[in-house]
Scaffold this motif. Structure first.
Motif, PDB file in Angstrom:
ATOM      1  N   HIS A 177       0.923  -1.256  -0.133  1.00 43.38           N
ATOM      2  CA  HIS A 177       0.090   0.141   0.006  1.00 43.38           C
ATOM      3  C   HIS A 177       1.122   1.493   0.114  1.00 43.38           C
ATOM      4  O   HIS A 177      -0.050   2.184   0.883  1.00 43.38           O
ATOM      5  N   CYS A 193      -7.675   2.156  -4.553  1.00 44.85           N
ATOM      6  CA  CYS A 193      -7.354   1.188  -4.224  1.00 44.85           C
ATOM      7  C   CYS A 193      -7.973   0.003  -3.015  1.00 44.85           C
ATOM      8  O   CYS A 193      -8.687   1.690  -2.158  1.00 44.85           O
ATOM      9  N   CYS A 195      -8.139  -0.130  -0.071  1.00 49.14           N
ATOM     10  CA  CYS A 195      -7.286   0.654   1.303  1.00 49.14           C
ATOM     11  C   CYS A 195      -7.975   2.037   1.617  1.00 49.14           C
ATOM     12  O   CYS A 195      -8.232   2.639   2.138  1.00 49.14           O
ATOM     13  N   CYS A 200      -1.863   2.526  -4.730  1.00 45.49           N
ATOM     14  CA  CYS A 200      -0.823   1.100  -4.083  1.00 45.49           C
ATOM     15  C   CYS A 200       0.610   0.371  -4.843  1.00 45.49           C
ATOM     16  O   CYS A 200      -0.429  -0.079  -6.190  1.00 45.49           O
TER      17      CYS A 200
HETATM   18 ZN    ZN Z   1      -3.705  -0.076  -0.828  1.00 47.94          ZN
END
Ligand code: ZN
Length: 314
Positions: A177, A193, A195, A200
């Motif tokens: 990440h 992503c 996240c 990332c």
């Molecule tokens: Zn990520």
């Protein structure tokens, strides 16, 4: 050693005295795998059960039951290490960052230690992978090892002198990440992503990312097979992938200067990565020569569960 019934304090004593048997548990989202290995790494027993998805209490009793079953069959107590998706927060002692979301916020370490009446060690599954390969796998004998699992995601782990680098926030090695280094053109800002960030490393190096770059409809493995068969568009996609991996690993080399980088997961089966990526990474590395080796995992899918067992390796 003759079979014995193992319970309570008796077992705690036996485990400290006879720590030669190591039990590793790989707590996955769909399966829970258990292994018993001898002091020399020889596999003595392996068992696999389905994960009680979505149910923490049943997950806990399933893991404890698996440990007890292994000890009953072998007739010996062992140390217990567990590889988990996510990690244990040093701030709270609770599981965080797990895609097996029913584990998040749970006191798995405390609960399992109490159930099994002994100390239990835990590590992120990618860290277990790196530890396994650093202990008796493709990076055996190396001091500094970076292990990467490239499959549906891109997990990473750092092992130094056969010890997992957990870190202050228990995210050591979570390199997937970070932003892709030297991103340009369509790489910046890059794909979204899960996240919450964009661009990332995982959004470029995971299996689904490689397949998407080809245009979708086939797996990453199929793209690699087509490149091998001489298809120009697949070859171009794989070439881009290799350059991105070279940039991403170059920043790892600058930071921890590993002796060996080990690749695991489905995409580690792409043979040409091991030749081409090191040919491409020099411009991103602050060194006149680079001796870091890029190698494929030795233990394949077994690395996670073996590394969990090796959490007790002193
Ligand atoms: Zn990520």
């Amino acid at each position: 050693m003759p079979p014995v019934s193992l319970t309570g304090k008796d077992l705690t004593l036996r485990y400290t005295m006879a720590a030669s048997m190591r039990i590793g548990i790989d707590l996955g989202g769909t399966k829970i795998e258990g292994i018993a290995i001898a002091g020399d790494g020889h596999e003595r027993l392996r068992r696999r059960i389905a994960s009680p998805r979505g149910d923490y209490a049943r997950t806990l009793s399933a893991v404890a039951g698996l440990v007890r079953e292994i000890e009953r069959e072998i007739g010996e107590a062992g140390s217990v290490g567990v590889g988990i998706p996510g990690t244990i927060s040093p701030a709270t002692g609770l599981i965080k960052n797990s895609n097996s979301t029913w584990l998040n916020g749970r006191a798995l370490a405390e609960d399992l230690s109490r159930l099994l009446d002994r100390p239990v060690r835990f590590a992120n599954d990618a860290n277990c992978f790196a530890l396994s390969e650093a202990t008796d796998g493709a990076a055996a004998g190396a001091r500094v090892v970076f292990g990467v699992i490239i499959g549906t995601g891109t997990g990473g782990g750092v092992v130094i002198d056969r010890q997992v680098l957990i870190g202050a926030n228990a995210i050591g090695g979570e390199w997937g990440h970070n932003p892709l280094p030297a991103a340009q053109g369509i790489e910046s800002p890059g794909p979204a992503c899960y996240c919450g960030r964009s661009g990332c490393i995982e959004t470029f190096l995971s299996g689904p990312a490689l397949a998407r770059d080809y245009g979708g409809g086939v797996t990453a493995e199929e793209v690699a097979a087509r490149a091998l068969a001489g298809e120009a568009s697949a070859d171009a996609v794989l070439g881009r992938y290799e350059d991105r991996m070279a940039r991403a690993l170059g920043s790892v080399i600058n930071l921890i200067d590993p002796d060996v980088i080990v690749l695991g997961g489905g995409l580690s089966n792409i043979d040409r990565l091991y030749e081409r990526v090191p040919q491409l990474w020099s411009p991103y590395i602050f060194s006149d020569a680079v001796t870091t080796r890029l190698v494929r995992a030795t233990h394949g899918d077994s690395s996670g569960v073996r590394g969990a067992a090796w959490l007790w390796n002193e």
